[in-house]
Design an enzyme around this catalytic site. Structure first.
Site, PDB file in Angstrom:
ATOM      1  N   ASP A   9      26.754  23.737   8.770  1.00 22.28           N
ATOM      2  CA  ASP A   9      25.808  22.923   8.028  1.00 22.28           C
ATOM      3  C   ASP A   9      24.472  23.049   8.760  1.00 22.28           C
ATOM      4  OD1 ASP A   9      24.654  20.666   6.501  1.00 22.28           O
ATOM      5  OD2 ASP A   9      24.827  19.649   8.437  1.00 22.28           O
ATOM      6  N   LYS A 200      30.870  22.506  -0.527  1.00 16.47           N
ATOM      7  CA  LYS A 200      30.753  23.443   0.588  1.00 16.47           C
ATOM      8  C   LYS A 200      32.106  24.078   0.908  1.00 16.47           C
ATOM      9  CE  LYS A 200      26.745  21.409   2.871  1.00 16.47           C
ATOM     10  NZ  LYS A 200      26.169  20.915   4.143  1.00 16.47           N
ATOM     11  N   ASP A 223      27.922  17.352   9.847  1.00 20.59           N
ATOM     12  CA  ASP A 223      27.603  15.977  10.256  1.00 20.59           C
ATOM     13  C   ASP A 223      27.630  14.974   9.110  1.00 20.59           C
ATOM     14  OD1 ASP A 223      24.342  14.993   9.755  1.00 20.59           O
ATOM     15  OD2 ASP A 223      25.013  16.965   9.125  1.00 20.59           O
TER      16      ASP A 223
END
Length: 272
Positions: A9, A200, A223
């Site tokens: 990410d 994702k 996160d």
């Protein structure tokens, strides 16, 4: 387990609060890339806003963009495995945005568009303007989102935000009730809306299948809530120290925050 790839990410993970990659991380990523480890960026961002980092890291992998809505091949300048929303679906979302009075950007196949400049965009433009001209993405102010929807070849994402959290939560709940979209929170006051199933995790799965890499051979760092889908399917899911406890609960373990060289330290343990 011998890992073959690392998925990152970006905001809140690979990037520090100043939107830069720490030099320690850049150094280690170059070393593991030289060893044949594939590095892939997995982001809610539009591909044009990922490109400066792709260029900095000298990557050759496609980027997973807009939370898995499409992969973008920078070397050949083309979109892969794209799952955009229909124009009717985009107009449904636009009506909801207007009804609840929240801010949005619309991500098309070409660029990011906005009608109103908000405080988040003002900070974003400072970063854009600090880039060399050839790396600056195009973010276009438009008079009418309806016209953008009508004229665009593909609409991939609505990036919604509001300082009125109850309004944003009500919007998110209304979107969820339609059962056509994925509404994933990327920050405390920002929610990304794309077609249902565009996550994702699914984007990473598609890429891994194309590369003939088993998901168990991938390390993923994240996160936020929109990272959970990839943290849970990767062979090793690592949460950042700045992640909420719920996000951390879906990872194998957590490390330091995104402003510390914790990613570099972890990569050294795993690969060097």
């Amino acid at each position: 387990m011998k890992y073959k790839a690392v998925a990152f990410d970006m905001d809140g993970t690979l990037l520090a609060s100043n939107r830069l990659i720490l030099p320690e991380t850049v150094d280690v990523l170059k070393k593991i890339s030289d060893k044949g480890i594939k590095v892939i960026l997995v982001s809610g961002r539009h591909h044009s806003v990922i490109y400066p980092y792709y260029y900095q890291l000298n990557l050759s992998t496609p980027a997973i963009c807009c939370n898995g809505s499409y992969l973008y091949d920078f070397e050949n300048h083309k979109t892969l495995a794209a799952k955009p929303m229909t124009k009717d679906q985009a107009n449904i979302l636009l009506n909801l945005v207007n009804h609840y009075g929240i801010h949005t950007l619309i991500y098309t196949d070409k660029m990011m568009t906005y009608e109103v400049l908000d405080d988040h965009l003002e900070g974003f433009f400072k970063w854009v303007n600090a880039l060399p001209a050839f790396l600056q993405p195009e973010i276009k102010k438009v008079d009418s989102f309806a016209k953008v929807i009508e004229e665009s070849k593909a609409i991939f994402k609505f990036a919604t935000s509001s300082h009125n959290l109850p309004a944003l939560q009500q919007f998110s709940q209304a979107v969820d009730k339609l059962d056509q979209f994925s509404c994933e929170w990327s920050w405390s006051n920002r929610a990304d809306v794309a077609i249902k199933g565009n996550t994702k995790g699914n984007g990473l799965t598609h890429w891994a299948q194309h590369e003939q890499i088993d998901l168990n051979e991938i390390v993923a760092f994240g996160d936020s809530y929109n990272d959970i889908s990839m943290l849970t399917i990767a062979g090793l899911g690592i949460a950042m120290g700045n992640a909420d406890d719920e996000v951390k609960s879906h990872a194998n373990y957590a490390i330091g925050d995104n402003n510390s060289p914790s990613i570099a330290a972890e990569l050294k343990k795993l690969f060097l």
